[in-house]
Design a protein around this motif. Sequence first.
Motif, mmCIF file in Angstrom:
data_model
loop_
_atom_site.group_PDB
_atom_site.id
_atom_site.type_symbol
_atom_site.label_atom_id
_atom_site.label_comp_id
_atom_site.label_asym_id
_atom_site.label_seq_id
_atom_site.Cartn_x
_atom_site.Cartn_y
_atom_site.Cartn_z
ATOM 1 N N ARG A 21 0.804 -1.221 0.000
ATOM 2 C CA ARG A 21 0.000 0.000 0.000
ATOM 3 C C ARG A 21 0.839 1.275 0.000
ATOM 4 N N PRO A 22 1.871 1.422 0.861
ATOM 5 C CA PRO A 22 2.653 2.665 0.810
ATOM 6 C C PRO A 22 3.255 2.934 -0.563
ATOM 7 N N ALA A 23 3.743 1.897 -1.245
ATOM 8 C CA ALA A 23 4.290 2.095 -2.583
ATOM 9 C C ALA A 23 3.195 2.529 -3.551
ATOM 10 N N ASP B 282 0.429 9.417 -5.829
ATOM 11 C CA ASP B 282 0.737 10.826 -5.579
ATOM 12 C C ASP B 282 1.446 11.470 -6.765
ATOM 13 N N ARG B 283 2.132 10.648 -7.570
ATOM 14 C CA ARG B 283 2.870 11.176 -8.715
ATOM 15 C C ARG B 283 2.067 11.127 -10.013
ATOM 16 N N LEU B 284 0.874 10.558 -9.956
ATOM 17 C CA LEU B 284 0.040 10.469 -11.153
ATOM 18 C C LEU B 284 -1.205 11.343 -10.985
ATOM 19 N N ALA B 285 -1.590 11.991 -12.061
ATOM 20 C CA ALA B 285 -2.801 12.820 -12.023
ATOM 21 C C ALA B 285 -4.013 11.956 -12.344
ATOM 22 N N LEU B 286 -4.409 11.134 -11.403
ATOM 23 C CA LEU B 286 -5.530 10.220 -11.601
ATOM 24 C C LEU B 286 -6.770 10.743 -10.875
ATOM 25 N N PRO B 287 -7.880 10.877 -11.575
ATOM 26 C CA PRO B 287 -9.092 11.312 -10.882
ATOM 27 C C PRO B 287 -9.667 10.248 -9.955
ATOM 28 N N GLU B 288 -9.208 8.973 -10.129
ATOM 29 C CA GLU B 288 -9.786 7.872 -9.358
ATOM 30 C C GLU B 288 -8.982 7.531 -8.099
ATOM 31 N N VAL B 289 -8.115 8.410 -7.616
ATOM 32 C CA VAL B 289 -7.208 8.060 -6.525
ATOM 33 C C VAL B 289 -7.961 7.503 -5.320
#
Length: 298
Positions: free
Chosen positions: A158-160, A166-173
């Motif tokens: 999970r931490p990875a 955090d480094r990807l611009a994903l709307p589904e985070v």
Amino acid sequence: MTPTGKAHPTIERDVTEELARHLLRTQHADLADLPLVRVGTGWDNVLWRLGDDLALRLPVRASSAPLVAYEHAALPVLAPRLPVDVPVPVRAGHPDDRYPWPWSVVPWFDGRPAYAQPVAERSAWAEDLAAVLVALHRPAPPDAPPNAVRGVPIAPRRPALVERLDRLALPEVDRVLARFDDLAAAPDHTGPAVWVHGDPHPANVLVARGRLRAVIDWGDVTSGDPASDLATAWLTFDADGRAAFRARVDAGARWDEATWRRAQAWALHFSVVLGMHPVEYPHLAEIGRHGLAQALDG
């Protein structure tokens, strides 16, 4: 998934045609005059086609070098029990003063990677890939190659996953993390450690004439929980293909529901990993986009 600006995995040592021929001349002189055609560079290796029937696989970074030894040790043992061709090394290459790592001469298989085939058409060989994994996922010996990030419990990843999200611009985070947490809460694997391919995603599966041709790139081969391999159900197939794949696996292996839940959590994790370098590896990013959509909805 969008570019992050972060460099792709570092190529520490590329292999030109001149260097490849030097290695052949000094170690396998009978192969040195065969035609050489560069196929491409992946995360770990550069691949040169050698003549009609062979290929050279050479690591491009120090961290990839041990994977060569793992393939040399495991593939001769595994190949006879698998119902598909795999690239058992036919020659071993050694470091020299110009190239610092071991390398391999392997068979060349005509075919194209599965990611180049429309997803809906992959259902035709979903049961065949399942049969390969059923045959593979048998108890492994204690000296099977080690791997800290395959065949292991998924929850500690999970931490990875958070760091990559955090480094990807994903709307589904938020949706990805909620789904991951729910799936990764499944009980851990408690049975025998079985052989695990480690990376059976669509770039490492070859098809020809619409059928399964070979399963390649065994550098992550290890032992442990089969769930990380079963993640290919979401990375490779649509709902129809996944149903056929699971039915064949269940008929041959009968993994419990917790295994499939861990596999779906692995699919979310792998999908994000594959999407980290969309400029340098667009085909992997596309696999990641597909896998993410499937694992969130399937």
